[in-house]
Design an enzyme around this catalytic site. Structure first.
Site, PDB file in Angstrom:
ATOM      1  N   LYS A 112     -45.014  12.580 -37.112  1.00 49.33           N
ATOM      2  CA  LYS A 112     -45.849  13.094 -38.200  1.00 49.33           C
ATOM      3  C   LYS A 112     -45.123  13.102 -39.546  1.00 49.33           C
ATOM      4  O   LYS A 112     -45.753  13.095 -40.597  1.00 49.33           O
ATOM      5  CB  LYS A 112     -46.369  14.475 -37.845  1.00 49.33           C
TER       6      LYS A 112
HETATM    7  C1  LIG Z   1     -49.456  14.258 -33.157  1.00 48.99           C
HETATM    8  C2  LIG Z   1     -48.693  13.657 -32.038  1.00 48.99           C
HETATM    9  C3  LIG Z   1     -49.271  12.688 -31.178  1.00 48.99           C
HETATM   10  C4  LIG Z   1     -50.726  12.248 -31.278  1.00 48.99           C
HETATM   11  O1  LIG Z   1     -51.007  11.512 -32.422  1.00 48.99           O
HETATM   12  P1  LIG Z   1     -52.542  11.310 -32.894  1.00 48.99           P
HETATM   13  O2  LIG Z   1     -52.469  10.621 -34.199  1.00 48.99           O
HETATM   14  O3  LIG Z   1     -53.092  12.710 -33.015  1.00 48.99           O
HETATM   15  O4  LIG Z   1     -53.229  10.527 -31.858  1.00 48.99           O
HETATM   16  C5  LIG Z   1     -48.481  12.144 -30.173  1.00 48.99           C
HETATM   17  N1  LIG Z   1     -47.201  12.552 -29.989  1.00 48.99           N
HETATM   18  C6  LIG Z   1     -46.619  13.468 -30.800  1.00 48.99           C
HETATM   19  C7  LIG Z   1     -45.222  13.871 -30.525  1.00 48.99           C
HETATM   20  C8  LIG Z   1     -47.331  14.042 -31.844  1.00 48.99           C
HETATM   21  O5  LIG Z   1     -46.741  14.962 -32.630  1.00 48.99           O
END
Ligand SMILES: *Cc1c(COP(=O)(O)O)cnc(C)c1O
Length: 465
Positions: A112
């Protein structure tokens, strides 16, 4: 570039307005009016560009008319200067033609950061231009909160308040949030569970009269188009590194809200030759059920060892529905209306198209733990639980060994010691050097009761003048 709503009724907006707006007024999500396309020759000419140089090429058409190129370049350069690795998203090989794309080299060790480092700088840029200030309020069960805080800690025009459930997030995750000591960053440990935190944030958005004069709430969740836009870049970067566009590449994506994999789909539309896009889910498998059985129905949320994918309904899937239905907003609005009953069914043509675009696979906790153990035994590479789900989904659904398969690593294993220990590691995985002193750092947070008035007056009273 203008942006339109997936439900077809809200006014089209410019990029900067979309960044500041959450949902469109008709309840839809904003998407670009047209998806830019690059020729094979142009993509080929980008081989060898740095991540930042490539980001400028990919993002430019999306912000055309809103942000001058020199300003965009500066935003990109500042956003990725906080990453530890020069390649920003390095590749590691774990098998024949199988690669891990490490998306966790940013400040909070989760993918993120890639979008939120950029979004924080972008918000501050837009707000300064408009001489405006906003308040960000968010609820977190872990990952998103720390990435949002790191993204906004240096923003002059943003005050950020993140609620987490008191004593219900892991110590690493709490400390990643509460050791950011800045006068615009506020952590609230609320005595309640995650849903209580989220509901309080939702009702605050609905009635913002508690905020100081002239302030409004802004959202940094993954419905924000700027987050998707920033995520398209790494598909191109790693695709180019492994021979695209002269040969196709495939990606496997640990999926929750469908933001990450939707960025991969857009990369394909923009001209990157993508063979397979694999939707990898944990036991919360609505997307896998949808692709495999046309069963897009809500089920009770399960708490798993891959908590960042514990999502009942994937909000960004609406953007995909819009594309599958030939960008017919009325149809999407109808489907979303139907879905209020708890389920929706795709038409035959749309389902066939979705199956052409995506493979899918689901893994429960036990199977996931086996993957961490197995990959570690063979390669001494330690996967985090989310990434492990992606790796196994890739192996199970792969059509051709000739096409490089790139598995997106969405978090560093040190963030999820429980899963890693279940896989047979005797010690907690080490934090990277720059975070080794996390447990000695000073913390700052406010413990509040589950009381909307108390939380709102804390927020209002702590916004900077
Ligand atoms: C947010 C997140 C995801 C999922 O990503 P999306 O864009 O919501 O599909 C997967 N793995 C981790 C570690 C995350 O923080």
């Amino acid at each position: 570039m203008k942006y339109v709503s997936t439900r077809g009724q809200a006014p089209a907006l410019e990029f900067e307005d979309v960044v500041l707006t959450g949902l469109a007024s008709d309840g839809g999500l904003y998407v670009p009016q047209s998806i830019p396309e690059f020729s094979k020759e142009e993509i080929a000419s980008w081989a060898g560009l740095s991540y930042q140089e490539l980001a400028l090429k990919i993002m430019s058409p999306f912000v055309a008319g809103s942000i001058p190129e020199a300003d965009l370049k500066d935003l990109i350069d500042r956003s990725y200067a906080t990453f530890r690795h020069d390649a920003i998203v390095p590749l590691v090989q774990t098998g024949h033609n199988e690669w891990i794309m490490e998306l966790f080299q940013g400040p909070t060790l989760a993918f993120k950061d890639i979008a939120l480092q950029f979004l924080g700088n972008l918000l501050d840029y837009v707000l300064k231009k408009r001489d405006q200030k906003v308040v960000i309020m968010g609820a977190t069960s872990g990952d998103t909160g720390s990435a949002a805080i790191e993204g906004c800690r240096h923003c002059d025009n943003v005050d950020i308040f993140i609620l987490h459930p008191y004593q219900r997030v892991s110590e690493v995750q709490r400390r990643q949030m509460t050791t950011v000591i800045e006068n615009n960053v506020h952590n609230i440990a609320m005595k309640g569970n995650f849903d209580d935190c989220q509901n309080l944030v939702k009702t605050s958005f609905a009635d913002q009269s508690f905020l100081p004069e002239g302030r409004q709430l802004a959202a940094v969740n993954s419905i924000n188009w700027a987050r998707i836009m920033a995520q398209i870049v790494y598909y191109f970067y790693c695709g180019l590194a492994l021979g695209a566009p002269s040969r196709p590449v495939s990606f496997s994506v640990p999926t929750g809200n469908f933001g990450d994999i939707f960025a991969g789909y857009i990369a394909k539309r923009m001209g990157l030759p993508v063979d397979q896009l694999v939707i990898a889910t944990n036991s919360n498998d609505i997307l896998h059920r949808c692709i495999s059985d046309n069963d897009h129905s809500k089920k009770a949320l399960e708490h798993t060892l891959s908590p960042s994918m514990d999502i009942m309904v994937s909000s960004n899937f609406e953007r995909m529905l819009f594309e599958l239905h030939g960008r017919d907003g009325a149809k999407v609005a109808q489907l979303m209306e139907d879905f209020k009953s708890g389920e929706m069914t795709l038409g035959e043509a749309e389902l066939a198209e979705a199956r052409k675009l995506f493979s899918s696979y689901r893994l429960d906790d036990d199977a996931m733990v086996d993957v961490i153990r197995d990959v570690y035994e063979k390669t001494e590479y330690l996967l985090d639980p989310h990434t492990a789900i992606g790796v196994e989904a890739a192996r199970k659904t792969r059509r051709s060994k000739d096409v490089p398969m790139i598995c997106l690593a969405t978090a560093h294993p040190a963030k999820f010691p429980e899963a890693v220990k279940k896989a047979g590691q005797t010690e907690d995985p080490a934090l990277p050097h720059h975070m080794a002193d996390l447990f000695e750092r000073e913390e700052k947070y406010e413990v509040l009761d589950h009381d909307a008035e108390a939380v709102r007056s804390f927020v209002a009273g702590n916004c900077r003048a």
